[in-house]
Design an enzyme around this catalytic site. Structure first.
Site, PDB file in Angstrom:
ATOM      1  CB  CYS A  42      35.870 -35.908  15.954  1.00 15.67           C
ATOM      2  SG  CYS A  42      36.214 -34.359  16.829  1.00 15.67           S
ATOM      3  CG  ASP A  44      31.760 -31.950  16.901  1.00 10.65           C
ATOM      4  OD1 ASP A  44      30.524 -31.985  17.098  1.00 10.65           O
ATOM      5  OD2 ASP A  44      32.351 -30.945  16.486  1.00 10.65           O
ATOM      6  NE  ARG A  46      29.163 -29.732  15.841  1.00 11.74           N
ATOM      7  CZ  ARG A  46      29.896 -28.736  15.307  1.00 11.74           C
ATOM      8  NH1 ARG A  46      29.292 -27.751  14.684  1.00 11.74           N
ATOM      9  NH2 ARG A  46      31.208 -28.753  15.401  1.00 11.74           N
ATOM     10  CG  HIS A  98      33.649 -33.543  12.265  1.00  9.97           C
ATOM     11  ND1 HIS A  98      33.281 -32.244  12.499  1.00  9.97           N
ATOM     12  CD2 HIS A  98      34.406 -33.921  13.315  1.00  9.97           C
ATOM     13  CE1 HIS A  98      33.775 -31.868  13.670  1.00  9.97           C
ATOM     14  NE2 HIS A  98      34.475 -32.858  14.190  1.00  9.97           N
ATOM     15  CB  CYS A 101      37.214 -30.969  12.804  1.00  6.35           C
ATOM     16  SG  CYS A 101      37.791 -31.757  14.323  1.00  6.35           S
TER      17      CYS A 101
HETATM   18 CO    CO Z   1      36.013 -32.557  15.475  1.00 12.33          CO
END
Ligand code: CO
Length: 211
Positions: A42, A44, A46, A98, A101
């Site tokens: 992803c 993302d 993080r 994750h 999400c």
């Molecule tokens: Co995500």
């Protein structure tokens, strides 16, 4: 100092440090790449692929998009997949989603007229919800529903990979790569394996290529 200037400064410090430990670090790395892994994760911020598995430059070939999706009509992920499998001869593909999400959460909401393109990207995740609607709706909290969807979405992407000609050809002729579905916990920093597909996996006939 502006925020982006800090990035450039940090980069200089990082490169200096690498060179001080090993003066040939970049000279060697520049020659070629031979990663063993393709990571589909992803976007993302993080879930930084190399950092969470403590990998060095050159170890992982990476593709990231919203909600770690492998979409058969997306030339971006398909070209990454083809290059990784046919040219880099990677041995393992890791689809890493994750918990919590944002892409999955958004897919479980109404469509947003201001985010038409992003909505389209999430359409396949809405399909995953539709396939498993009963099990998901039976869960009492939003967190549980999102986390189950996160896991189901990873399983779906792994399956989609196995439906591509790129993977089926590599499985048939080279008995690689192994495909892994993993989920990452934002709250504990840990990866959990969910599924592994080996090259002898039986493919549903309607998705099967003959070689
Ligand atoms: Co995500």
């Amino acid at each position: 100092m502006k925020s982006f200037e800090k990035l450039l400064l940090e980069n200089k410090a990082w490169a200096e440090e690498k060179k001080s430990v090993d003066p040939e670090f970049f000279v060697e790395l520049a020659k070629s790449q031979t990663p063993e892994f393709l990571w589909i994760g992803c976007s993302d911020s993080r879930v930084p692929a190399e950092i969470i598995v403590n990998a060095k430059p050159g170890e992982i070939f990476i593709h990231r998009n919203i909600a770690n999706q492998m979409i058969e009509t997306d030339f971006n992920c398909l070209s990454v997949l083809q290059y990784a499998v046919d040219v880099l001869h990677i041995k393992h593909i890791i689809v890493c989603g994750h918990y919590n999400c944002g892409g999955i959460k958004a897919a479980l909401e109404k469509q947003n007229a201001d985010l038409v393109i992003t909505n389209k990207w999430l359409m396949h995740i809405k399909d995953v919800y539709r396939f498993h609607k009963e099990a998901i709706d039976a869960l009492p909290t939003e967190k549980q529903r999102v986390d189950l969807m996160v896991e189901l979405n990873i399983l779906e992407q792994v399956k989609t990979l196995s439906h591509t000609s790129i993977i089926q050809k590599a499985w048939h002729y080279h008995q690689r790569p192994v495909i892994h579905g993993w989920v990452y916990g934002l709250s504990d920093g840990l990866l959990k394996p969910l599924v592994t597909l080996y090259p002898d996996t039986v493919i549903d006939p309607i998705y099967k290529y003959d070689f």
